[in-house]
Enzyme design. Structure first.
Site, PDB file in Angstrom:
ATOM      1  N   HIS A 161       0.860  -1.109  -0.050  1.00 53.88           N
ATOM      2  CA  HIS A 161      -0.185   0.105  -0.077  1.00 53.88           C
ATOM      3  C   HIS A 161       0.847   1.215  -0.198  1.00 53.88           C
ATOM      4  O   HIS A 161       0.428   2.409   0.275  1.00 53.88           O
ATOM      5  CB  HIS A 161      -0.956   0.061   1.105  1.00 53.88           C
ATOM      6  CG  HIS A 161      -1.891  -0.858   1.232  1.00 53.88           C
ATOM      7  ND1 HIS A 161      -3.208  -0.731   0.663  1.00 53.88           N
ATOM      8  CD2 HIS A 161      -1.914  -2.195   1.625  1.00 53.88           C
ATOM      9  CE1 HIS A 161      -4.000  -1.943   0.688  1.00 53.88           C
ATOM     10  NE2 HIS A 161      -3.156  -2.656   1.287  1.00 53.88           N
TER      11      HIS A 161
ATOM     12  N   LYS B  56      -7.718  14.351   4.167  1.00 52.04           N
ATOM     13  CA  LYS B  56      -7.016  12.979   4.190  1.00 52.04           C
ATOM     14  C   LYS B  56      -5.893  13.138   5.204  1.00 52.04           C
ATOM     15  O   LYS B  56      -5.889  14.203   5.803  1.00 52.04           O
ATOM     16  CB  LYS B  56      -6.296  12.806   2.780  1.00 52.04           C
ATOM     17  CG  LYS B  56      -5.615  14.257   2.423  1.00 52.04           C
ATOM     18  CD  LYS B  56      -4.959  13.943   1.044  1.00 52.04           C
ATOM     19  CE  LYS B  56      -5.869  14.170  -0.164  1.00 52.04           C
ATOM     20  NZ  LYS B  56      -5.975  12.913  -0.829  1.00 52.04           N
ATOM     21  N   ARG B  57      -5.138  12.032   5.562  1.00 51.18           N
ATOM     22  CA  ARG B  57      -4.403  12.363   6.527  1.00 51.18           C
ATOM     23  C   ARG B  57      -3.071  13.318   6.010  1.00 51.18           C
ATOM     24  O   ARG B  57      -2.868  13.546   4.883  1.00 51.18           O
ATOM     25  CB  ARG B  57      -3.212  10.961   6.838  1.00 51.18           C
ATOM     26  CG  ARG B  57      -4.188  10.060   7.617  1.00 51.18           C
ATOM     27  CD  ARG B  57      -4.334  10.438   8.792  1.00 51.18           C
ATOM     28  NE  ARG B  57      -3.213  10.580   9.889  1.00 51.18           N
ATOM     29  CZ  ARG B  57      -2.601   9.682  10.640  1.00 51.18           C
ATOM     30  NH1 ARG B  57      -3.397   8.316  10.831  1.00 51.18           N
ATOM     31  NH2 ARG B  57      -1.720   9.702  11.508  1.00 51.18           N
TER      32      ARG B  57
ATOM     33  N   LYS C 200       1.344  14.484   0.250  1.00 51.98           N
ATOM     34  CA  LYS C 200       0.053  14.733  -0.182  1.00 51.98           C
ATOM     35  C   LYS C 200      -0.035  16.199  -0.431  1.00 51.98           C
ATOM     36  O   LYS C 200      -1.143  16.593  -0.953  1.00 51.98           O
ATOM     37  CB  LYS C 200      -1.098  14.411   0.906  1.00 51.98           C
ATOM     38  CG  LYS C 200      -1.009  12.907   1.249  1.00 51.98           C
ATOM     39  CD  LYS C 200      -1.997  12.262   2.180  1.00 51.98           C
ATOM     40  CE  LYS C 200      -1.950  10.849   2.463  1.00 51.98           C
ATOM     41  NZ  LYS C 200      -2.702  10.017   1.696  1.00 51.98           N
TER      42      LYS C 200
ATOM     43  N   THR D 111      -8.295   6.680  -1.934  1.00 47.10           N
ATOM     44  CA  THR D 111      -9.649   6.196  -2.043  1.00 47.10           C
ATOM     45  C   THR D 111     -10.758   7.429  -1.680  1.00 47.10           C
ATOM     46  O   THR D 111     -11.855   7.504  -2.147  1.00 47.10           O
ATOM     47  CB  THR D 111     -10.051   4.910  -0.797  1.00 47.10           C
ATOM     48  OG1 THR D 111      -9.258   5.465   0.397  1.00 47.10           O
ATOM     49  CG2 THR D 111      -9.431   3.817  -1.411  1.00 47.10           C
TER      50      THR D 111
ATOM     51  N   LYS E 274     -14.500   8.606  -3.430  1.00 46.67           N
ATOM     52  CA  LYS E 274     -15.758   9.120  -2.693  1.00 46.67           C
ATOM     53  C   LYS E 274     -16.084  10.327  -3.069  1.00 46.67           C
ATOM     54  O   LYS E 274     -17.169  10.519  -3.448  1.00 46.67           O
ATOM     55  CB  LYS E 274     -15.425   9.040  -1.094  1.00 46.67           C
ATOM     56  CG  LYS E 274     -15.137   7.670  -0.646  1.00 46.67           C
ATOM     57  CD  LYS E 274     -14.398   7.725   0.779  1.00 46.67           C
ATOM     58  CE  LYS E 274     -13.828   6.309   1.150  1.00 46.67           C
ATOM     59  NZ  LYS E 274     -12.716   6.444   2.428  1.00 46.67           N
TER      60      LYS E 274
HETATM   61  C1  26W Z   1       4.482   1.134   9.826  1.00 41.91           C
HETATM   62  C2  26W Z   1       3.799   2.402   9.688  1.00 41.91           C
HETATM   63  C3  26W Z   1       2.751   2.421   8.671  1.00 41.91           C
HETATM   64  C4  26W Z   1       1.586   2.091   8.796  1.00 41.91           C
HETATM   65  C5  26W Z   1       0.502   2.110   7.930  1.00 41.91           C
HETATM   66  C6  26W Z   1       3.298   2.339   6.971  1.00 41.91           C
HETATM   67  C7  26W Z   1       2.225   2.285   6.166  1.00 41.91           C
HETATM   68  C8  26W Z   1       1.143   2.173   6.516  1.00 41.91           C
HETATM   69  C9  26W Z   1       0.027   2.189   5.372  1.00 41.91           C
HETATM   70  C10 26W Z   1       0.473   1.204   4.264  1.00 41.91           C
HETATM   71  C11 26W Z   1      -0.232   3.594   4.780  1.00 41.91           C
HETATM   72  C12 26W Z   1      -1.589   3.689   4.007  1.00 41.91           C
HETATM   73  O1  26W Z   1      -2.608   3.729   4.564  1.00 41.91           O
HETATM   74  N1  26W Z   1      -1.424   3.564   2.815  1.00 41.91           N
HETATM   75  C13 26W Z   1      -2.754   4.057   1.932  1.00 41.91           C
HETATM   76  O2  26W Z   1      -3.352   3.008   1.329  1.00 41.91           O
HETATM   77  C14 26W Z   1      -4.548   3.096   0.893  1.00 41.91           C
HETATM   78  C15 26W Z   1      -5.302   2.008   0.615  1.00 41.91           C
HETATM   79  O3  26W Z   1      -4.541   0.992  -0.594  1.00 41.91           O
HETATM   80  C16 26W Z   1      -4.357   3.822  -0.489  1.00 41.91           C
HETATM   81  O4  26W Z   1      -5.353   4.287  -1.181  1.00 41.91           O
HETATM   82  C17 26W Z   1      -3.414   4.914  -0.225  1.00 41.91           C
HETATM   83  O5  26W Z   1      -3.030   5.732  -1.456  1.00 41.91           O
HETATM   84  C18 26W Z   1      -2.081   4.700   0.542  1.00 41.91           C
HETATM   85  O6  26W Z   1      -1.225   5.784   1.283  1.00 41.91           O
END
Ligand code: 26W
Length: 803
Positions: free
Chosen positions: A356, A544-545, A550, A652, A656
């Site tokens: 992701h 978004k975050r 971003k 995503t 929406k």
């Molecule tokens: C280890 C810390 C950590 C925690 C969560 C690293 C990375 C993440 C996630 C992978 C971040 C995340 O939420 N990624 C998002 O995933 C969405 C669903 O696929 C995508 O639509 C977003 O573009 C992506 O940033």
């Protein structure tokens, strides 16, 4: 299908639950109690359905999906479940007839916010689709006591407060102590041979009980119910009585407390892998409990594990649950008694991995020493997998650089993504562009070796929640124009709306629905934050975050330039424009928090400057979360999707907004690329560098100062950052960051972005054109439904049948 068939029966069921759970009659109940009782009433129905779904699965011995994710960003469930059960209107009426405002009761539900952002919300949307498509599936995660923090804005800055959701949220959970598993940490390994068999036991390990708390997930228009299993951590002994007897009271309860911190709180970071012991404990805790439980049930069913991979597929949501790989190996070898090769073949064929993110700081790496001490047996297995993999790569490439890049264990670190790529049957990205970047860049050498592993499944959203449920006005219009509610099961039916692209009466109705939704949002924001929004202005939204990639800051730079234009010419005629932001920053991410402060300083300046009246407004919406997004999306007109190309895996939120008729200002990044494919240049506002240009410009030596020197408007904006606004806070640090480094190339894209925003304002001045574009966006959004994504997983990765 349901045992409740009339409003009266619904009322009776609610009153029954009030009596049972709270010992009160409806006249003494408050909104929270009504909510709780309503949840219990629905759960009674879903529990029956869960039992029959399980029975059917057992009888058919069908292949099952196990979706492992550290995060499920569920949000509220009462309306969602009622809707899926076809009881939405009945429940609303029952609550009203019992003397409550149904809106107040629904609003009393706290969000189950067991996730950070996109990855967690995606998992929640997929749960809905898996149930709706009647796929036998279970989600697994941790039953965090505290979800993502509540955000308060105090003097313009983010303050984090604990998010206590379970008091009421527990209404949806069924604890199943009889299915408790034990997870072991630490200890030392002892080997012995018995009956010619090598045995390995772990002595002196700390035991943690994993107690399942199950949440039923009803699908739409089906009797099928799946379960989200959330593991809670409990200490086996409430306290150590030996220590207690010795008078060491604190030490006696210490271990108990230590164990229970495992399920205490969600890590509130979605971008920084931190190598923290507690996070590793969380990962192994939920992975080990999950795998033990799955294997146990499989053996009960089939009496052997040799066909495990035929009956089960384990989907790993990003690398966070990667330890399933060595854990399955451990169970197969140490508990079941398989050989390495047998265990490996079954494991390998059972697991699939979704990536992701390509941000290097988010790719998980664990210090080898941490795994060695916390999980000694798991370490041995990882080490052996790594050794075999390295030999394989070496024999294939004979190239030490490639061996190093692809290594699972290297430089004292364990690289989780490489472990997944080496092991899993399928590796997928979450948009066409992102999957291409995985193949051509991040995992290029692995892809050259095993091209068939690498797939794409573009993300999708639960369109029943994100359109039908939250935007009733639009939902009715769609049903009227497309001839019924077929689109709920077949989202591509939305295409039929295209026939009305030039129907002015329809376009005006669409505009009226949007305006009503804007007024609704305005009421909501007034109540929550006492900010008065102008519903006649363009609602231009970035939600978004908060992360530098971003580029919320690019949005801010443009707003400052608009403000300066108004200052130059206070009489300027312009389209009233309201910029809305919603974003949480990771508590330790200093720059992100500075950007939130900046947005609030700018809002304070602009909103209090009389020259901006009816021209420009800026608002930061506190505590962005699923339930706020549900009010925001239907009211949005412009969707900001402006990440640096190549950085956003999919997005995503973009889907929406599109589904609710907002027009996108965006870069060719993530799923925006596929939005552009269906919309064309003429139905969105594209700007900025493409992913390959980003690479090229960087290689040529990107110099942000040149833009500063050569672009007067930009220079003026950046100088304003240094001076700050009327609250006296300087943002020189952010200015310097842009001038010195500008990692995400805001200055490079600044001009193109301002032009795109100019096109937005021009187009908005022509409502006929705007509404037509809006309608086409809705009409073509069907491919971004989660049902489509989940069907692709089912067909191409899981190989399970579906509706
Ligand atoms: C280890 C810390 C950590 C925690 C969560 C690293 C990375 C993440 C996630 C992978 C971040 C995340 O939420 N990624 C998002 O995933 C969405 C669903 O696929 C995508 O639509 C977003 O573009 C992506 O940033």
């Amino acid at each position: 299908m349901t045992s409740i068939k009339t409003v009266q029966e619904m009322k009776d069921a609610i009153c029954d639950k009030l009596k049972l759970r709270f010992g009160c009659g409806v006249e003494d109940a408050d909104e929270s109690q009504m909510l709780y009782a309503s949840a219990l009433a629905l759960r009674e129905i879903m529990a029956d359905m869960e039992i029959s779904s399980k029975r059917e699965l057992r009888d058919k011995k069908a292949r099952q999906v196990h979706y492992l994710s550290m995060e499920f960003l569920i949000g509220r469930s009462l309306m969602k479940n009622a809707y899926n059960l076809g009881l939405g209107d009945m429940l609303t009426q029952a609550i009203e007839e019992l003397g409550f405002k149904s809106g107040d009761v629904f609003e009393a539900e706290p969000d189950a916010a067991l996730g950070n952002g996109g990855l967690g919300r995606l998992a929640a949307c997929y749960l809905d689709s898996m149930s709706t498509l009647e796929i036998p599936a279970t989600g697994y995660s941790i039953c965090y006591e505290l979800g993502i923090f509540k955000q308060k804005i105090v003097n313009g800055e983010q303050v984090e407060l604990p998010d206590i959701w379970k008091d009421i949220g527990a209404a949806w959970l069924v604890t199943k102590p009889q299915e408790t598993e034990t997870v072991y940490f630490g200890g030392t390994l002892r080997r012995f041979v018995d009956n010619g068999q090598l045995h390995i036991v772990n002595e002196g390990a700390t035991e943690v009980l994993a107690v399942p708390c199950d949440m039923e997930i009803a699908g739409y228009n089906t009797d099928h119910v799946n379960v989200l299993r959330l593991w809670d951590a409990k200490s086996p002994a409430m306290m150590d009585m030996a220590l207690f007897a010795k008078g060491e009271y604190l030490r006696a309860v210490e271990q108990h407390a230590m164990v229970e911190t495992i399920a205490k709180v969600l890590y509130p970071d979605d971008t920084h892998e931190e190598g923290k012991l507690l996070r590793l404990k969380q990962q192994y805790f939920f992975v080990s409990a999950t795998m033990q439980s799955i294997v146990r049930k499989h053996i009960e069913q089939c009496g052997t594990v040799m066909n495990f991979h035929e009956k089960n597929v384990i989907q790993i949501n990003d690398t966070h649950p990667t330890l399933v790989i060595p854990e399955l190996m451990r169970i197969f070898m140490d508990d079941v008694g398989l050989s390495w090769n047998e265990a490996w073949e079954i494991t390998r064929q059972s697991v699939a991995y979704t990536n992701h993110t390509v941000l290097s700081e988010a790719l998980e790496r664990w210090p080898q020493s941490l795994i060695q001490t916390l999980l000694p047996r798991i370490w041995e297995i990882i080490d052996e997998i790594a050794r075999r993999w390295q030999r394989h790569v070496d024999e294939y490439y004979h190239d030490t650089a490639k061996t190093a890049e692809m290594a699972i264990v290297w430089d004292g670190q364990v690289r989780m993504a490489n472990l997944c790529v080496a092991t899993c049957t399928a590796v997928n990205g979450v948009s066409a562009l992102h999957s291409e970047i995985l193949r051509k860049d991040l995992f290029k050498y692995a892809c050259a070796m095993m091209p068939e592993k690498f797939r794409n499944v573009t993300n999708g959203i639960d369109h029943r929640r994100w359109l039908s449920e939250i935007n009733p006005g639009l939902d009715s219009l769609i049903k009227e124009l497309t001839g019924g509610d077929a689109y709920l099961m077949r989202p591509l039916e939305l295409k039929k709306l295209e026939a009305y692209a030039d129907d002015t009466a329809v376009l005006e109705r669409l505009a009226k629905i949007k305006h009503d939704n804007k007024e609704n949002l305005a009421r909501h924001v007034k109540r929550a934050s006492n900010i008065v929004l102008n519903p006649d202005a363009i609602f231009d939204v970035q939600a978004k975050r908060l992360h530098e990639y971003k580029r919320q800051l690019l949005n801010v730079l443009h707003i400052i330039s608009l403000y300066q234009r108004i200052q130059d010419d206070p009489g300027i005629r312009m389209q009233p424009h309201t910029f809305l932001f919603g974003a949480k920053a990771a508590p330790g991410y200093f720059v992100a928090k500075r950007i939130i402060h900046l947005i609030n300083s700018l809002a304070d300046q602009v909103n209090n400057d009389p020259i901006c009246k009816d021209k420009l407004q800026v608002a930061f919406l506190e505590n962005y979360r699923v339930s706020l997004a549900e009010v925001l999306m239907p009211a949005s007109e412009v969707s900001q999707q402006i990440s640096l190309a190549g950085k956003e895996a999919s997005g995503t939120g973009n889907m929406k907004f599109m589904m609710n008729g907002a027009l996108t200002v965006g870069t060719l990044d993530g799923a925006n690329v596929e939005m552009h494919e269906v919309l064309g240049d003429e139905n969105m506002f594209l700007f900025g560098m493409h992913a390959d240009e980003v690479v090229r410009v960087r290689q040529q030596g990107y110099m942000p100062q040149i833009h500063y020197a050569q672009n007067y408007n930009l220079r003026r904006v950046i100088d304003q950052l240094k001076r700050g606004f009327r609250d006296g806070v300087s943002y020189d640090d952010l200015a310097q960051r842009l001038l010195m480094n500008d990692e995400y190339m805001l200055l490079q894209d600044f001009d193109a972005y301002c032009q795109a925003e100019r096109r937005v304002a021009e187009t908005y001045a022509n409502p006929g054109k705007w509404n037509r574009m809006s309608l086409l966006n809705i009409a073509r959004s069907g491919i971004f439904a989660a049902d489509r994504s989940v069907a692709e997983y089912a067909d191409n990765i899981w190989h399970v049948p579906h509706r």
